[in-house]
Design an enzyme around this catalytic site. Sequence first.
Site, PDB file in Angstrom:
ATOM      1  CB  VAL A  77       1.140  -1.135  -7.201  1.00  0.00           C
ATOM      2  CG1 VAL A  77       1.816  -2.496  -7.255  1.00  0.00           C
ATOM      3  CG2 VAL A  77      -0.267  -1.272  -6.619  1.00  0.00           C
ATOM      4  CD  GLU A  78       4.216  -0.082  -0.856  1.00  0.00           C
ATOM      5  OE1 GLU A  78       3.749  -1.061  -0.220  1.00  0.00           O
ATOM      6  OE2 GLU A  78       5.405   0.274  -0.805  1.00  0.00           O
ATOM      7  CG  ASN A  79      -2.153  -4.055  -4.595  1.00  0.00           C
ATOM      8  OD1 ASN A  79      -1.629  -4.589  -5.560  1.00  0.00           O
ATOM      9  ND2 ASN A  79      -3.080  -3.126  -4.722  1.00  0.00           N
TER      10      ASN A  79
END
Length: 510
Positions: free
Chosen positions: A280-282
Amino acid sequence: MKILLSLLLLCTSLAWAQPVPPTPFENGKFLTLPDSRDIGRYLAELDALSPKARLVSLGTSAGGRPIEALLMSESPVFLREYAAETDKPTVMIFGSQHGNEPSSAEAIQQLARELVAGEHPALLSRLNLVLVSMANPDGRDLSTRHNANDDNTNIDYVALNAGETRLLVDALHTFDPDVVYDAHESGIWKRVLTREQGWMTDVEAQFDMGNNPNIDGPLRAYTEQRLLPALIERVSDAGLAAVRYRGEITDINQSVARGGLGITNLRNYAAMQGRVSILVENRLDNKDGSYPTPRNIAERVRKQHLSILTMLELVADESERLVSLSRRARQQWQSGTEDGRILWMGVSFDVNRDEPEVTLPLVRFADGHQQQHRFRNHDAIVTREPVRLADAYAVIRERQRMADWLARHHIVFETVREPRELVAERLVIEQLLPQPKARPGVREKVQARVRVEEQSVTLQAGDLLVPMDQSLAPLAALMLDPRSANGLYQESEWRWLQPGEFPVFPVRLP
């Protein structure tokens, strides 16, 4: 008697429901980030509060800081022996591999606090969790991307130069997770894109998976076609706009693809071991913006927490199929080809001819105006040099150094005790082709043009044999073979690629 029993149950319930203190970040009103010592003390406190939690030391960082995992489970056997359960996925979550991406460490602590307090009870009844809130405590305390030795541990999974990377690889083998979740943040402000061209990226949550084409075929197909789309849909339905990861957009004129194909990163490295692997890349907000908390950190933690919690709920719902595919892949890898034993030595991205362009949102830095921009779409995966998995690889150079490296990867090998004659495919490097720096997909610096010559060879005492009938065989072959875009010899410390016969080669076992 009924009254007494009811009172007893009430007292037991009250005694069990111990107050769980807020995380150090919550206790500071979301205004300051606690350092690694504060986080370590808090995790130890959760361990002491709950029989469903156990804090385990993984080792020490380059800067001398503890790296720990908080195990959470309803199973005393898992907490004590880390034993897998037939009907329960083990999920390992890594936070803050990059020290200047801190929100995942706070979200993991928040999740642990909630589980200790009795929230999300279905999760601990259906999952075993290994929570590594700070994979890089040096970077946390020093506010840097790297560790105290300036190693970028996030792309060190082939060379294993950094002690932190070696610790995390050891942890993968110790806890043997079915799912690996690697939590990052992606900055919306870019040096060229923003400062020179006037745009910022505009995305809340991006997800990717292990995408190297050499990952076990059924496992890769399941993750790409079912699990990842379901995760993106669920996160979006929960109110956080989620999309498939398109890689770093740093220039308005660049092409876009997906996350890199190389096994130097945790996502592909773990997936090559037969694990469902999710990235995940928030959103990491612009540091010059105006927010209720410093750099919008409270909101960033909320997004990370929502992403992690949604992933865990999905994995719990998918547990039966996920466990079956993941554990079968770890026992017996099969490629996505008809042969079932083919490795692609060359992998990269190229133009997607079915969808040559994609539209992505950007925000004008000056006034916040959102606008759709078209980018060339280079997300088609290209493969080259199909090679059937050999019986074994022989190593006849720098044998002790190579033995140490193999052991760090937990790859099984044999040291030859007396001369041994075998049939080999000697690999002769005829040409070395430097690769463009901007070539997307892998970190291949030099491509070797190789001629294969079958001949008898005599291995000498001290030479190494790496059998390919082990669970890590495809990973080992991709790192050992000089034809591989993911080879060890692409690393600056292992510059073995020179014209002539190569000292590592496939052999046929009797």
